[in-house]
Design a protein around this motif. Structure first.
Motif, PDB file in Angstrom:
ATOM      1  N   GLY A 169     -39.224  19.779  78.386  1.00 37.90           N
ATOM      2  CA  GLY A 169     -38.912  20.069  79.778  1.00 37.90           C
ATOM      3  C   GLY A 169     -38.025  21.290  79.913  1.00 37.90           C
ATOM      4  N   ILE A 170     -38.572  22.454  79.568  1.00 38.91           N
ATOM      5  CA  ILE A 170     -37.817  23.714  79.580  1.00 38.91           C
ATOM      6  C   ILE A 170     -38.166  24.496  80.848  1.00 38.91           C
ATOM      7  N   PHE A 171     -37.119  24.868  81.608  1.00 42.28           N
ATOM      8  CA  PHE A 171     -37.315  25.502  82.910  1.00 42.28           C
ATOM      9  C   PHE A 171     -36.321  26.652  83.091  1.00 42.28           C
ATOM     10  N   PRO A 172     -36.572  27.526  84.063  1.00 41.72           N
ATOM     11  CA  PRO A 172     -35.664  28.663  84.285  1.00 41.72           C
ATOM     12  C   PRO A 172     -34.253  28.210  84.665  1.00 41.72           C
ATOM     13  N   TYR A 173     -33.307  29.093  84.394  1.00 43.25           N
ATOM     14  CA  TYR A 173     -31.896  28.836  84.716  1.00 43.25           C
ATOM     15  C   TYR A 173     -31.706  28.453  86.183  1.00 43.25           C
ATOM     16  N   SER A 174     -32.519  29.023  87.065  1.00 41.53           N
ATOM     17  CA  SER A 174     -32.365  28.772  88.501  1.00 41.53           C
ATOM     18  C   SER A 174     -32.465  27.292  88.851  1.00 41.53           C
ATOM     19  N   VAL A 175     -33.215  26.522  88.070  1.00 39.38           N
ATOM     20  CA  VAL A 175     -33.354  25.079  88.330  1.00 39.38           C
ATOM     21  C   VAL A 175     -31.999  24.389  88.235  1.00 39.38           C
ATOM     22  N   LEU A 176     -31.149  24.837  87.317  1.00 38.86           N
ATOM     23  CA  LEU A 176     -29.827  24.241  87.142  1.00 38.86           C
ATOM     24  C   LEU A 176     -29.019  24.316  88.430  1.00 38.86           C
ATOM     25  N   LYS A 177     -29.007  25.494  89.056  1.00 38.52           N
ATOM     26  CA  LYS A 177     -28.196  25.714  90.246  1.00 38.52           C
ATOM     27  C   LYS A 177     -28.907  25.253  91.524  1.00 38.52           C
ATOM     28  N   ASP A 178     -30.191  25.601  91.654  1.00 38.53           N
ATOM     29  CA  ASP A 178     -30.889  25.393  92.924  1.00 38.53           C
ATOM     30  C   ASP A 178     -31.291  23.948  93.171  1.00 38.53           C
ATOM     31  N   TYR A 179     -31.571  23.182  92.111  1.00 32.93           N
ATOM     32  CA  TYR A 179     -32.112  21.837  92.303  1.00 32.93           C
ATOM     33  C   TYR A 179     -31.240  20.745  91.682  1.00 32.93           C
ATOM     34  N   LEU A 180     -30.715  20.976  90.488  1.00 34.17           N
ATOM     35  CA  LEU A 180     -29.826  19.981  89.907  1.00 34.17           C
ATOM     36  C   LEU A 180     -28.428  20.075  90.510  1.00 34.17           C
ATOM     37  N   GLY A 181     -28.033  21.256  90.927  1.00 37.61           N
ATOM     38  CA  GLY A 181     -26.713  21.417  91.517  1.00 37.61           C
ATOM     39  C   GLY A 181     -25.588  21.326  90.506  1.00 37.61           C
ATOM     40  N   LEU A 182     -25.850  21.718  89.276  1.00 32.45           N
ATOM     41  CA  LEU A 182     -24.843  21.679  88.213  1.00 32.45           C
ATOM     42  C   LEU A 182     -24.265  23.070  87.989  1.00 32.45           C
ATOM     43  N   GLY A 183     -23.011  23.121  87.559  1.00 35.88           N
ATOM     44  CA  GLY A 183     -22.334  24.387  87.346  1.00 35.88           C
ATOM     45  C   GLY A 183     -22.647  25.014  86.008  1.00 35.88           C
ATOM     46  N   ASP A 184     -22.135  26.217  85.819  1.00 30.50           N
ATOM     47  CA  ASP A 184     -22.405  26.965  84.594  1.00 30.50           C
ATOM     48  C   ASP A 184     -21.817  26.309  83.346  1.00 30.50           C
ATOM     49  N   GLU A 185     -20.890  25.378  83.514  1.00 34.01           N
ATOM     50  CA  GLU A 185     -20.369  24.687  82.331  1.00 34.01           C
ATOM     51  C   GLU A 185     -21.460  23.885  81.619  1.00 34.01           C
ATOM     52  N   TYR A 186     -22.557  23.576  82.338  1.00 32.55           N
ATOM     53  CA  TYR A 186     -23.683  22.887  81.705  1.00 32.55           C
ATOM     54  C   TYR A 186     -24.671  23.865  81.078  1.00 32.55           C
ATOM     55  N   PHE A 187     -24.482  25.144  81.365  1.00 29.19           N
ATOM     56  CA  PHE A 187     -25.367  26.163  80.789  1.00 29.19           C
ATOM     57  C   PHE A 187     -24.732  26.686  79.498  1.00 29.19           C
ATOM     58  N   LYS A 191     -25.011  21.788  75.633  1.00 30.81           N
ATOM     59  CA  LYS A 191     -25.417  20.935  76.756  1.00 30.81           C
ATOM     60  C   LYS A 191     -26.874  21.197  77.124  1.00 30.81           C
ATOM     61  N   MET A 192     -27.142  22.119  78.058  1.00 24.29           N
ATOM     62  CA  MET A 192     -28.508  22.266  78.554  1.00 24.29           C
ATOM     63  C   MET A 192     -29.135  23.630  78.290  1.00 24.29           C
ATOM     64  N   GLU A 193     -28.342  24.622  77.890  1.00 24.62           N
ATOM     65  CA  GLU A 193     -28.899  25.962  77.677  1.00 24.62           C
ATOM     66  C   GLU A 193     -29.840  25.983  76.478  1.00 24.62           C
ATOM     67  N   HIS A 194     -30.955  26.703  76.649  1.00 24.82           N
ATOM     68  CA  HIS A 194     -31.957  26.758  75.581  1.00 24.82           C
ATOM     69  C   HIS A 194     -32.647  28.120  75.645  1.00 24.82           C
ATOM     70  N   PHE A 195     -32.144  29.066  74.857  1.00 26.37           N
ATOM     71  CA  PHE A 195     -32.722  30.408  74.799  1.00 26.37           C
ATOM     72  C   PHE A 195     -32.882  31.024  76.184  1.00 26.37           C
ATOM     73  N   GLY A 196     -31.813  30.919  76.986  1.00 28.05           N
ATOM     74  CA  GLY A 196     -31.791  31.527  78.305  1.00 28.05           C
ATOM     75  C   GLY A 196     -32.363  30.672  79.415  1.00 28.05           C
ATOM     76  N   ASN A 197     -32.950  29.532  79.069  1.00 29.11           N
ATOM     77  CA  ASN A 197     -33.474  28.588  80.051  1.00 29.11           C
ATOM     78  C   ASN A 197     -32.637  27.315  80.020  1.00 29.11           C
ATOM     79  N   ILE A 198     -33.057  26.302  80.772  1.00 30.36           N
ATOM     80  CA  ILE A 198     -32.420  24.993  80.659  1.00 30.36           C
ATOM     81  C   ILE A 198     -33.432  24.003  80.107  1.00 30.36           C
ATOM     82  N   ASN A 199     -32.908  22.977  79.458  1.00 28.42           N
ATOM     83  CA  ASN A 199     -33.729  22.036  78.708  1.00 28.42           C
ATOM     84  C   ASN A 199     -33.344  20.618  79.129  1.00 28.42           C
ATOM     85  N   PHE A 200     -34.257  19.938  79.810  1.00 26.75           N
ATOM     86  CA  PHE A 200     -33.972  18.580  80.301  1.00 26.75           C
ATOM     87  C   PHE A 200     -33.758  17.598  79.149  1.00 26.75           C
TER      88      PHE A 200
END
Length: 478
Positions: A169-187, A191-200
């Motif tokens: 479940g690898i998605f663009p960084y924007s999903v973290l802010k726009d839909y999950l509503g999580l701060g950069d501390e999770y990026f 935690k969730m950062e994965h080669f510039g994307n986020i990883n569920f």
């Protein structure tokens, strides 16, 4: 003990793979043990109508995401002693399929937030929130950030089960802010950062209180870079919080003595019934009808994970033997075409059925003498468990759950439920098949003993559910 089981699929409502079987059978077994178990699922439009019409509408609410707010309807249904919740949103879930859409990051951000909001609205404060695979992994992060400190959740613990690390479940960084509503501390990498994307999946792996996988051997294999799918360092960091608990199967649903989908019922004391199933399947698929020819079955997603390239490499050599091969499944087009070509070339000896049918699958389990699973890796595998239940002797590669559940035949002690090979090598597969064929043709007593041991082995959910309960209690006590 109150358990909240979150998944993206569960049989018979929605199923694309083994997760659907587990998410149905494990909660049911836990409920049978007397625990308060509730399961939450997306309300897909392709849930069978005969089930959907029984759902009860309860209420609706809105899920507030930073970029959008979306309607969430709540339907309930009690099925086989388990309370199910269904999260309804036609924009996200009224589609032809479960996953693989351009906006899966948004869809499952909504679902992860909704399944946690639901708990507050239901005033249900579980002891355990059990999350499964990437589709619910982000809920581990959301729970820590927004829910864990709210009244009622002080003692709630989260468990995340990895059914297959390949799918993350690898998605663009924007999903973290726009839909999950999580701060950069999770990026961050831990935690969730994965080669510039986020990883569920990485969210569940890093932030749940405990992590399980679906077999002991797979839990060990994940600590090696070959199996860890780019998450090697994180897995090693959490090694003390990862445990393997092997899956079971629903032994009532998969029971050759009562199964209405097979041609003739039989049990471990009357295995001659398999021959009738064989000849009827041969007739159905247009193979040469012969009750004595060994029939090799393979039911699988046609992906590189499943080791189909090994079988393809030795297929012509295998066809030199007096055997038949029946394949059922779909997947990568090049693999599908390869086995369709084999079935045209060997019309009376091979049948490639490029689709999936639960009824035909059961007929193959019941008819086949040998069941092939030459997987490159296999977190648990259910095919070998079902095959043994139906007296189809598994030939497997010793990896993951295959290594944990199939006992290689020992000619000195007579113990064993199948045959296994160690290395991912086509001719090791071929030689192991030939080893099984030797006993099929030349030692009927040994062959019947292998079948009986396989059919009578306990692969139900009883012992695995008890292991989960022990783990739940350990976490609650901390």
């Amino acid at each position: 003990m109150k358990i909240y089981f979150a998944a993206s699929e569960a049989d018979p409502f929605a199923k694309s793979g083994g997760l659907g079987d587990v998410a149905a059978a494990l909660p049911r077994q836990l409920a049978n043990m007397g625990y308060d178990v509730r399961v939450v699922l997306p309300m897909y439009s392709n849930i069978p109508h005969q089930l959907r019409k029984e759902f009860i509408y309860k209420y609706n609410f809105y899920v507030e995401m930073p970029k959008v707010h979306q309607y969430a309807g709540v339907f309930t249904y009690e099925y086989q002693g388990v309370q199910y919740y269904f999260i309804d949103n036609e924009y996200y879930f009224a589609r032809n399929g479960l996953y693989g859409f351009f906006d899966d990051g948004e869809r499952f951000s909504f679902y992860n937030r909704a399944l946690l909001d639901l708990l507050i609205r239901e005033e249900f404060y579980p002891d355990i929130i059990h999350l499964n695979d990437w589709h619910t992994g982000a809920a581990a992060a959301l729970f820590k950030e927004f829910y864990a400190h709210q009244p009622g959740f002080e003692k709630t613990r989260t468990i995340f089960t990895i059914h297959n690390l390949k799918y993350q479940g690898i998605f663009p960084y924007s999903v973290l802010k726009d839909y999950l509503g999580l701060g950069d501390e999770y990026f961050s990498y831990d935690k969730m950062e994965h080669f510039g994307n986020i990883n569920f999946l990485k969210a569940g792996l890093s932030l749940a209180d405990f992590v399980t996988t679906v077999s002991q051997t797979y839990a060990s294999e994940l600590q090696y870079a070959y199996y860890s799918e780019g998450l090697h360092s994180l897995i090693l960091h959490r090694a003390n919080d990862i445990r393997g608990i092997v899956n079971g199967i629903d032994v009532e649903h998969y029971n050759p003595a009562t199964d209405p989908d097979i041609f003739k019922n039989y049990d471990s004391e009357h295995i001659e019934g398999k021959k009738k199933n064989k000849t009827e399947l041969q007739k159905l698929l247009g193979l040469h009808e012969d009750p004595d020819v060994p029939l090799l079955g393979l039911i699988s997603r046609l992906t590189p994970q499943k080791g189909l390239d090994l079988l393809a490499f030795i297929f012509d050599e295998l066809m030199e033997e007096n055997v038949q091969v029946v394949l059922l499944g779909s997947g990568k087009e090049e693999i599908e075409n390869q086995f369709l070509e084999f079935s045209h070339r060997y019309r009376s000896k091979a049948s490639a059925n490029i689709f999936f049918s639960p009824s035909l699958a059961k007929k193959i389990y019941a008819a086949s003498d040998i069941f092939l699973m030459p997987s490159r890796f296999e977190p648990c595998g259910l095919g070998q468990l079902i095959a043994m239940r139906y007296g189809s002797v598994p030939v497997v590669r010793k990896t993951g759950g295959l290594a944990d559940t199939v006992v290689p035949y020992n000619r000195f002690t007579g113990e064993g439920t199948g045959f296994a090979f160690q290395n991912f090598n086509a001719h090791e597969l071929l030689f192991t098949i030939k080893d099984a064929l030797y006993y099929y043709h030349n030692d009927v007593t040994a062959w019947k003993s292998i079948i009986t041991q396989a059919m009578e082995a306990d692969h139900s959910w009883k012992s695995s559910a008890k292991e989960y309960v022990r783990l739940y209690k350990e976490l609650i006590a901390k």
